[in-house]
Write an enzyme that holds these catalytic residues in place. Structure first.
Site, PDB file in Angstrom:
ATOM      1  CB  THR A  33      49.127 -19.552 -78.870  1.00  0.00           C
ATOM      2  OG1 THR A  33      49.564 -18.802 -77.731  1.00  0.00           O
ATOM      3  CG2 THR A  33      49.022 -18.628 -80.068  1.00  0.00           C
ATOM      4  N   GLY A 121      37.895 -10.640 -63.637  1.00  0.00           N
ATOM      5  CA  GLY A 121      37.238 -10.627 -64.936  1.00  0.00           C
ATOM      6  C   GLY A 121      37.810  -9.596 -65.890  1.00  0.00           C
ATOM      7  CB  ALA A 122      40.285  -6.994 -65.545  1.00  0.00           C
ATOM      8  N   GLY A 123      40.656  -9.950 -67.545  1.00  0.00           N
ATOM      9  CA  GLY A 123      41.640 -10.590 -68.422  1.00  0.00           C
ATOM     10  C   GLY A 123      43.026 -10.620 -67.801  1.00  0.00           C
ATOM     11  CG  LEU A 124      44.313  -7.808 -65.837  1.00  0.00           C
ATOM     12  CD1 LEU A 124      44.330  -6.558 -64.958  1.00  0.00           C
ATOM     13  CD2 LEU A 124      45.380  -7.703 -66.935  1.00  0.00           C
ATOM     14  CB  SER A 126      41.335 -12.407 -60.577  1.00  0.00           C
ATOM     15  OG  SER A 126      40.105 -12.865 -61.108  1.00  0.00           O
ATOM     16  CB  SER A 127      40.324 -17.536 -62.215  1.00  0.00           C
ATOM     17  OG  SER A 127      40.960 -17.557 -63.473  1.00  0.00           O
ATOM     18  CG  ASP A 171      45.513 -17.404 -67.683  1.00  0.00           C
ATOM     19  OD1 ASP A 171      46.221 -16.945 -68.599  1.00  0.00           O
ATOM     20  OD2 ASP A 171      44.266 -17.358 -67.683  1.00  0.00           O
TER      21      ASP A 171
HETATM   22  P1  ADP Z   1      39.998 -13.481 -64.689  1.00  0.00           P
HETATM   23  O1  ADP Z   1      40.742 -14.713 -64.329  1.00  0.00           O
HETATM   24  O2  ADP Z   1      40.383 -12.952 -66.026  1.00  0.00           O
HETATM   25  O3  ADP Z   1      40.047 -12.407 -63.656  1.00  0.00           O
HETATM   26  P2  ADP Z   1      37.781 -15.293 -64.501  1.00  0.00           P
HETATM   27  O4  ADP Z   1      36.368 -15.195 -64.914  1.00  0.00           O
HETATM   28  O5  ADP Z   1      38.591 -16.405 -65.032  1.00  0.00           O
HETATM   29  O6  ADP Z   1      38.455 -13.884 -64.830  1.00  0.00           O
HETATM   30  O7  ADP Z   1      37.861 -15.392 -62.921  1.00  0.00           O
HETATM   31  C1  ADP Z   1      37.139 -14.473 -62.114  1.00  0.00           C
HETATM   32  C2  ADP Z   1      36.478 -15.233 -60.987  1.00  0.00           C
HETATM   33  O8  ADP Z   1      37.457 -15.666 -60.038  1.00  0.00           O
HETATM   34  C3  ADP Z   1      35.521 -14.368 -60.184  1.00  0.00           C
HETATM   35  O9  ADP Z   1      34.238 -14.360 -60.765  1.00  0.00           O
HETATM   36  C4  ADP Z   1      35.521 -15.100 -58.843  1.00  0.00           C
HETATM   37  O10 ADP Z   1      34.671 -16.231 -58.871  1.00  0.00           O
HETATM   38  C5  ADP Z   1      36.949 -15.590 -58.734  1.00  0.00           C
HETATM   39  N1  ADP Z   1      37.762 -14.621 -57.970  1.00  0.00           N
HETATM   40  C6  ADP Z   1      38.806 -13.895 -58.426  1.00  0.00           C
HETATM   41  N2  ADP Z   1      39.333 -13.120 -57.436  1.00  0.00           N
HETATM   42  C7  ADP Z   1      38.593 -13.361 -56.343  1.00  0.00           C
HETATM   43  C8  ADP Z   1      38.630 -12.882 -54.990  1.00  0.00           C
HETATM   44  N3  ADP Z   1      39.520 -11.973 -54.595  1.00  0.00           N
HETATM   45  N4  ADP Z   1      37.713 -13.379 -54.113  1.00  0.00           N
HETATM   46  C9  ADP Z   1      36.804 -14.293 -54.511  1.00  0.00           C
HETATM   47  N5  ADP Z   1      36.737 -14.766 -55.753  1.00  0.00           N
HETATM   48  C10 ADP Z   1      37.599 -14.330 -56.670  1.00  0.00           C
HETATM   49 MG    MG Z   2      40.638 -16.560 -65.366  1.00  0.00          MG
END
Ligand code: ADP
Ligand code: MG
Length: 382
Positions: A33, A121-124, A126-127, A171
């Protein structure tokens, strides 16, 4: 968590100026959304990206992650170009520096070392955690005076324009603005937001995150396709975004959209916005248990109308609700990643076991299950 300050010193040979943290998130309801000007209801996880940072004066950026096994990435600020391949993970922090400079802020360089407990990459998100921790650290060190929402928008701009991921703003807003013990009721049309108390233990309830550990590759193109489909739906209806369509207008709107795929996307967005409103009404009324069925309804909409679920996510929802959970749904972009489960505290074990058994029987690797404790948004650690 490793000591990022100590590791910074080992890596760069001097002490950082400070340490900052920004969390990952789960979204309670309101999925797909946020790029439709819609409503979302995320909460911050206790899992964070933590960054030790110091300024540089020579126009260079050095970034290092303790989680990738790669060496230090060194970049000249004047050479930063959007969408350039090869930057890899460093594109996230570099994109934030680029976005700050593109917005007119004077940044003369930085050394950054970070480590994160947010599963990638777990939908949580991290990016977003990486982007927001970088943005907050530079905001503090360079005295930019930007507020949380401004930092979130800059972080989103970095991900959209520099990294090339067409994400909405949920996010980054969640990572920047959430507070402990609350869900963030966010209107992405104007970024207005309200902290809504979400004290599940006080009501004998728990929210579980189930990371399926599955990552289906088709997710990337599918996200952009859903986004384009929603924009096509808005055009067909003569509205700026699907947010403008109220639930009472839905039957008429569906008649006016001829493409059956676009029609089902419209139905998802309008009904999921409404599910956020219903959830807020239930939380405000203290009827937290009633949120369960709304979550499960949302999952059906993501599965059948938006078609962004996958067998593993469907299995979590079926197994958890079959074992007595109040409700469950996929969270985040889908095609793998994580689901959430709302359940009575005293059935957590039963539900967890049932999901594990269903995965074992289907031949899937064991999922990772942990409680979603509503935690702090981005902050300075020291
Ligand atoms: P999500 O945000 O759901 O976890 P994304 O595909 O949007 O998935 O983001 C994941 C990407 O963010 C990873 O492939 C990597 O490039 C980057 N990333 C996330 N955490 C780290 C980390 N601790 N160190 C380096 N890169 C990271
Ligand atoms: Mg992301």
């Amino acid at each position: 968590m490793t000591d990022v300050g100590r590791d910074f010193r080992r890596l760069y040979g001097y002490a950082p100026e400070g340490v900052w943290a920004a969390p990952g998130r789960v979204n309670l309801i309101g999925e797909y959304t946020d790029f439709n000007d819609g409503l979302v209801l995320p909460l911050a996880l206790p899992h964070t990206a933590v960054a030790a940072v110091a300024r540089r004066t020579d126009g260079h950026l050095r970034v290092h992650s303790g989680d990738t096994g790669q060496g230090v990435v060194r970049l000249a600020l004047d050479d930063l170009r959007p969408l350039s391949d090869g930057a890899g993970w460093a594109a996230y922090p570099a994109g934030v520096v680029w976005a700050l400079r593109a917005a007119g802020h004077r940044i003369t360089g930085a050394d950054i070392h970070l480590a994160s407990t947010v599963p990638t990459g777990a939908g949580l998100s991290s990016s977003a955690a990486l982007e927001v921790v970088t943005a907050l650290a530079l905001n503090d060190l360079y005295g930019l005076g930007l507020g949380s929402a401004e930092l979130a928008l800059l972080a989103q701009h970095a991900e959209n324009a520099f990294v090339g991921v067409p994400c909405g703003v949920m996010d980054q807003m969640a990572s920047a603005c959430c507070t402990p013990g609350h869900v963030l009721y966010l209107d992405t049309r104007d970024l207005s937001h309200r902290q809504v108390p979400f004290d599940l233990p006080a009501r004998g309830l728990a929210l579980l995150v189930v990371d399926t550990r599955v990552r289906h590759a088709l997710g990337d193109g599918a996200y952009a396709e859903r986004r384009a489909g929603c924009e096509a739906g808005a055009r067909a209806l003569g509205v700026r975004t699907l947010r403008e369509v109220e639930p009472v207008q839905l039957p008429d709107a569906l008649r006016r959209v001829s493409d059956p795929v676009v029609r089902s996307y419209v139905r998802h967005v309008v009904t999921d916005n409404h599910r956020v409103r219903r959830t807020i009404a239930l939380l405000d009324a203290g009827e937290v248990r009633q949120v369960g069925p709304v979550l499960t309804e949302g999952h059906a909409s993501l599965r059948d109308d938006l078609r962004v679920s996958c067998p593993e996510l469907d299995l979590v929802v079926a197994a958890a609700t079959g074992a007595g959970a109040l409700g469950a749904r996929m969270t985040g972009g889908g095609f793998g990643g994580s689901a959430i489960v709302l359940t009575e505290e005293d059935t957590v074990e039963t539900v967890t076991k049932a999901v594990g058994a269903a995965f074992a029987e289907a031949g899937h690797a064991a999922p990772r299950v942990f409680p979603a404790v509503p935690s702090a948004g981005a902050h300075r650690v020291r």
